[in-house]
Design a protein around this motif. Structure first.
Motif, short mmCIF file in Angstrom:
data_model
loop_
_atom_site.label_atom_id
_atom_site.label_comp_id
_atom_site.label_asym_id
_atom_site.label_seq_id
_atom_site.Cartn_x
_atom_site.Cartn_y
_atom_site.Cartn_z
N LEU A 227 0.84 -1.19 0.00
CA LEU A 227 0.00 0.00 0.00
C LEU A 227 0.88 1.25 0.00
N ASN A 228 0.66 2.11 -1.02
CA ASN A 228 1.45 3.36 -1.08
C ASN A 228 1.04 4.28 0.07
N ILE A 229 2.03 4.97 0.62
CA ILE A 229 1.75 5.96 1.66
C ILE A 229 2.27 7.30 1.15
N ARG A 230 1.34 8.27 1.04
CA ARG A 230 1.61 9.51 0.30
C ARG A 230 1.59 10.73 1.22
N SER A 231 2.16 11.83 0.68
CA SER A 231 2.29 13.06 1.47
C SER A 231 0.99 13.84 1.58
N SER A 232 0.01 13.57 0.69
CA SER A 232 -1.29 14.24 0.81
C SER A 232 -2.38 13.33 0.26
N PRO A 233 -3.66 13.61 0.53
CA PRO A 233 -4.74 12.72 0.09
C PRO A 233 -5.01 12.86 -1.41
N ASP A 234 -4.05 12.41 -2.22
CA ASP A 234 -4.09 12.62 -3.66
C ASP A 234 -3.18 11.56 -4.29
N GLY A 235 -3.73 10.78 -5.20
CA GLY A 235 -2.98 9.68 -5.83
C GLY A 235 -1.76 10.12 -6.62
N ASN A 236 -1.64 11.44 -6.90
CA ASN A 236 -0.46 11.93 -7.63
C ASN A 236 0.60 12.50 -6.70
N SER A 237 0.31 12.59 -5.40
CA SER A 237 1.29 13.21 -4.49
C SER A 237 2.45 12.25 -4.22
N SER A 238 3.53 12.82 -3.72
CA SER A 238 4.76 12.03 -3.56
C SER A 238 4.60 10.96 -2.46
#
Ligand SMILES: [Zn+2]
Length: 278
Positions: A227-238
């Motif tokens: 599961l990817n864990i991202r910097s913001s609630p957006d599938g394109n964020s880092s």
């Protein structure tokens, strides 16, 4: 160890405690005090030289306790009486910490001088490299050399602080460099002050669980293989780290439009030397 009549007593020979009365003290604390512990280093050459000085009327300085490198403890002033260890000082709006605090001195040379062939104390004794800590002071930027505290000293301080907290309404543990930051560098970066605060004021391990449970909404567990864990609630964020594998435990802090802000809960052992206290 235990406290009886405002003096530390050793039980079953667990620690060596002796008493050398210092005249450098004033009347008893007011009610509901002392509530603070101040940690110092002596910047002296030995436990006995520091005890001699702090019991000499000319010094006009003392502490409640001095702790030697082998963990031996010398009490100079009973805990219900004000010792003269803090000097001009302020903490959270209160001036003159002698009126509020118990002072604990650790036999330690403090800041060292670097010479061509190694590190030396201000009284000219060479300190083995294994006993030297290189770190900037929290009130400065430049890296300096400091004499390491011994494990026995650190262990003794922690045990004493725990006992003091049972007997007096202790809510703060500070360094002399916290309450007199322009004048003082003790106990400095070689002393694990934050650890001591955590272990004495908050309690070991349990507290961290309390903190986590206060903040979190719920707990979860990763059900996808990765599961990817991202910097913001957006599938394109880092991405903030490698994907989390299936089974990773999560504390949910916030929910937003189909996304969860989470903290990853991992438990295991890591080498202490690669962890920086914050
Ligand atoms: Zn000091």
């Amino acid at each position: 160890m235990e406290i009886s009549n405002h003096k530390l007593k050793c039980k079953n020979g667990d620690f060596s405690v002796s008493y050398e009365e210092s005249p450098n003290c004033s009347g008893p604390f007011a009610n509901e005090l002392p509530d603070t512990i101040v940690i110092h280093y002596t910047a002296g050459s030995s436990l006995s030289s520091s005890v001699n000085w702090l019991t000499n009327p000319q010094a006009k300085a003392s502490a409640h306790l001095v702790i030697g490198k082998s963990g031996e403890i010398v009490q100079l002033v009973p805990f219900n009486i004000k010792a003269w260890h803090a000097g001009r000082s302020i903490w959270k709006g209160r001036q003159g910490l002698n009126h509020f605090s118990i002072g604990i001195e650790l036999d330690n040379a403090g800041m060292l001088e670097k010479r061509a062939d190694g590190f030396y104390t201000c009284f000219g004794k060479r300190i083995d490299n294994s006993q030297v800590v290189l770190a900037p002071h929290k009130n400065g930027r430049e890296e300096k050399a400091w004499e390491a505290f011994t494990e026995k000293q650190i262990d003794a301080v922690e045990k004493i602080c725990l006992i003091l907290k049972e007997e007096y309404p202790i809510t703060e543990i500070v360094g002399h460099d916290d309450i007199a930051p322009k004048r003082k560098t003790d106990p400095g970066p070689a002393f694990p002050l934050q650890n001591l605060r955590n272990n004495v004021l908050i309690g070991r391990a349990d507290n961290h669980e309390d903190e986590a449970s206060e903040q979190r909404l719920s707990a979860g567990i990763v059900s996808a293989d990765y599961l990817n864990i991202r910097s913001s609630p957006d599938g394109n964020s880092s991405l903030v780290s490698e994907p989390l594998p299936k089974g990773t435990k999560l504390a949910v802090i916030e929910e937003k439009a189909g996304w969860l802000r989470v903290k990853v809960i991992l438990e295991g052992w890591v080498s202490k030397k690669w962890v920086k206290e914050i």
